[in-house]
Design an enzyme around this catalytic site. Sequence first.
Site: not given
Length: 451
Positions: A32, A327
């Site tokens: 990002r 995750d």
Amino acid sequence: MTPSAVSRYVVQPSSYIHGAASIPGDKSISHRALMLGSLAEGDTEIHGFLESEDCLATLIALRRLGVRIDGPDDGHVVVHGAGAGRLQAAAGALDMGNAGTAMRLFMGLLAGQPFDSMLVGDASLMRRPMERVAVPLRLMGADITTQDGRPPVEIRGRTTLAAIDYELPVPSAQVKSAILLAALRADGRTRIVEPAPSRDHTERMLAAFGVELLHPGGSIALQGGQVLHATRVHVPGDFSSAAFFIVAGCLAARQGLLIRGVGLNPTRTGLLDLLREMGADIRVHPWDKKRGAPANSAIEPVADIEVHASPLRGIKVDEAAVPLAIDELPVFFIAAACAEGETLVHGALELRVKESDRLAAMAAGLARLGVELELLADGVWIRGAPGGFGAGTIDSHGDHRIAMAFATAAVRARGPIEIRDVASVATSFPNFVASAREVGLQIERCPTPVS
């Protein structure tokens, strides 16, 4: 031995975990920071950048879109922002490698650009679903084509997009982030409603670059046309990478294990809550200026994590907790297999569309090591055995998190564990073997034997 030649791990029983673990920079934040730095006015400095295959795929793709980027040099990157409307068409397809996050976020980033783009990836990525991102982007006016819902992804140039109100069918940080990136180029105010919280790295990063986000009625709203301004980003240690050592410490760090400088974004750390519910001894030491926190660390909270071995008990996981640990669930299953009693997880259907079908891969691997379990449509039931695992050979299915989770299992194994197809670990944790050895795991990387 080059990383591409490394195809398996052999991990001997490693019952004593100790010292301090070295953790790489956060993968989600590194992606990002590069993307938003490219859209910003001015030069963005990134420190602690993760030099993994996934993040380098993003960096190379942005360079091919005309962005000048210096580095990486020992985690330091300078992005000379092109501005939101000054990206250039790439000559040929943009290769995302194994990076699903990169491909899905690039769909939002490129949806409102005035040129055509095509996104491709490796064999694993070309099998992953992309329509859940394409659908809301099409509602904004994007012209996006997939192949039976999968890559290659073709994006035809658009000069404007329209703002939308969109309710996510399931929590997904990647879908939310793609919409927010597209919303920067849209006319009007885009509003997103989540059924449950998901990772908010994109929202935090947008705010750091000067974008105003509103939260009417608990939703997320962004007015199109805002200008991003360059900033300095300090990337903390990746919590998902730290998770393997957190679990190893819970199982075998009798004198304690320290993991320094880990990002503790509250939308990311559900694993800590689950392990504490199981009885884990985990202590968090937040960073502040006295502990060396960088000046802009408010973008993401950072802490040292101290873990001590303790008996664990099985739990029934609240479905609302699953998105905050999605995750980390593969390595959580390792902890559950070593706990006293039963653990039940529902609501984890998202694991079936990751780099592999992680539910099926973990269930198959645990069964190979002698664990009693039942694979469910959206989760798994595990009967824990504090005595640990037998020896066995595991197929990671080319999934980095499956490979590292089963390496962690060696702390409670009665014999060697061989893990095959592990080259993908370089996508998120290039120095995993060295870091694992530092804390006591007896792990070797080996070529596949010639048959």
